[in-house]
Scaffold this active site. Structure first.
Site, short mmCIF file in Angstrom:
data_model
loop_
_atom_site.label_atom_id
_atom_site.label_comp_id
_atom_site.label_asym_id
_atom_site.label_seq_id
_atom_site.Cartn_x
_atom_site.Cartn_y
_atom_site.Cartn_z
N CYS A 131 0.84 -1.21 0.00
CA CYS A 131 0.00 0.00 0.00
C CYS A 131 0.87 1.26 0.00
CB CYS A 131 -0.92 -0.02 1.21
SG CYS A 131 -1.93 1.45 1.37
N CYS A 134 -0.43 4.12 2.17
CA CYS A 134 -0.18 3.93 3.61
C CYS A 134 1.29 4.18 3.96
CB CYS A 134 -0.50 2.50 4.04
SG CYS A 134 -1.99 1.81 3.35
N ASP A 135 2.20 3.68 3.15
CA ASP A 135 3.60 3.61 3.57
C ASP A 135 4.56 4.48 2.77
OD1 ASP A 135 2.88 1.73 5.50
OD2 ASP A 135 3.11 0.05 4.11
#
Ligand code: NAP
Length: 311
Positions: A131, A134-135
């Protein structure tokens, strides 16, 4: 007989449980194999509204669960093995028990496809990610690899150029699957380079990822390629196996919810990633969980003689 059984305990399922609980429907959540769903794969969630400092994926799961329990949701840590969804009484079975409910909310999520190479599992959250939203932020000024040649790989690879100094897209063929417009954007981006005809044989690391062992599938030559992180975008599969033959899927294999949370069966609703192959975010999953619970409430009210606007 229960009012509502929710299958799955990610943000979609637990948000549905919060709303169904607050509607006095005393939902039963059957948590499934991966309790908390995909958020628990993410170390820090920095884009979930309400957490200015971010929140650990696992912590968010615990908060959502506690919030659902506060409103009367019962959580069963078990896995659904079989369902019978037609008719007014739905049957949901685990290995040891059978439950009946007026409504079933499907929130079984999707699973990112894995490379299944040594090192991948060990370094999830330590340099291996599924992701970018997300990261990606953790790779400011770094070099990351993106695996895949589809729309996700291009989209996410482009997104990662906001943070990383260099993004290397590694694809197993010499041609991309992605839409032409995304391909062109990736080719035009100075931070993106490509490695063709190449697969990952191993994720290398110390405490964090330090590189990849790559194999050129045309020449057979193996190389070690240093990177700070690897983002795998080789597709997802929706977790629909137990619904085969009962629930209608769309052309991508996800549950067809008619742009809302309705399935083809009255009294069965679906929310979260099992019906969304576009946004796939914790917050969009939570939003659709809320919608599914509100529809469930209306459906049950209608069964009890109150008016129900329906689809
Ligand atoms: P996808 O279209 O199935 O592409 C997966 C890619 O990963 C393919 O290039 C495939 O290679 C490669 N791959 C599969 N297994 C692999 C393996 N074991 N090792 C190495 N490479 C592997 O999946 P997606 O990109 O996640 O997209 C899923 C759906 O969402 C698609 O319908 C897509 O159009 C849609 N989507 C749309 C957008 C957008 O419109 N902006 C963004 C994201 C996703 P091959 O090409 O050789 O098969």
């Amino acid at each position: 007989m229960r009012n509502v059984i929710i299958i799955g305990s990610g943000p979609a399922g637990l948000t549905a449980a919060i709303y169904a609980g607050r509607a006095n429907l005393a939902p039963l959540v059957i948590a499934g194999m991966e309790q908390g769903g995909q958020i628990t794969l993410t170390d820090d969630l920095e884009n979930y509204p309400g957490f200015a400092e971010g929140v650990k994926g696992f912590e968010l799961y615990q908060i959502l669960e506690k919030q659902a329990q506060r409103f009367g949701a019962e959580i069963l840590y078990d896995v659904v093995t079989q369902v019978e969804l037609q008719g007014p009484v739905k049957k949901v079975k685990t290995a040891d028990e059978e439950f009946e409910a007026r409504v079933v909310i499907i929130a079984t999520g999707s699973t990112p496809k894995k490379l299944h190479v040594p090192g991948e599992k060990e370094y999830i959250g330590k340099g291996v990610s599924y992701c970018a939203t997300c990261d990606g932020f953790f790779y400011k000024g770094k070099h990351v690899a993106v695996i895949g040649g589809g729309n996700s790989a291009m989209d996410e690879g482009l997104f990662l150029t906001r943070f990383a100094d260099k993004v290397t897209i590694i694809h197993r063929r010499d041609r991309l699957r992605a839409d032409a417009i995304l391909q062109q954007r990736a080719f035009d981006n100075e931070k993106i380079e490509f490695i063709w005809d190449t697969v990952v044989e191993q994720v290398l690391g110390d405490k964090l990822v330090i590189g990849l062992k790559l194999k050129n599938i045309k020449t057979g030559v193996m190389t070690e390629f240093p990177v700070d992180g690897v983002f795998v975008f080789i597709g997802h599969f929706p977790n629909v196996e137990i619904f085969t033959g009962q629930i209608k899927l769309n052309e991508s294999g996800y549950i067809d919810t008619n742009n809302r949370t309705f399935t083809n069966i009255a009294g069965v609703f679906a929310c979260g990633d099992v019906q969304d192959n576009i946004y796939r975010q914790a917050i969009t999953a939570a939003g659709s969980g809320c919608q599914a619970a509100m529809e469930a409430e209306k459906y049950i009210a209608a069964q009890q003689g109150q008016s129900y606007p329906g689809k």
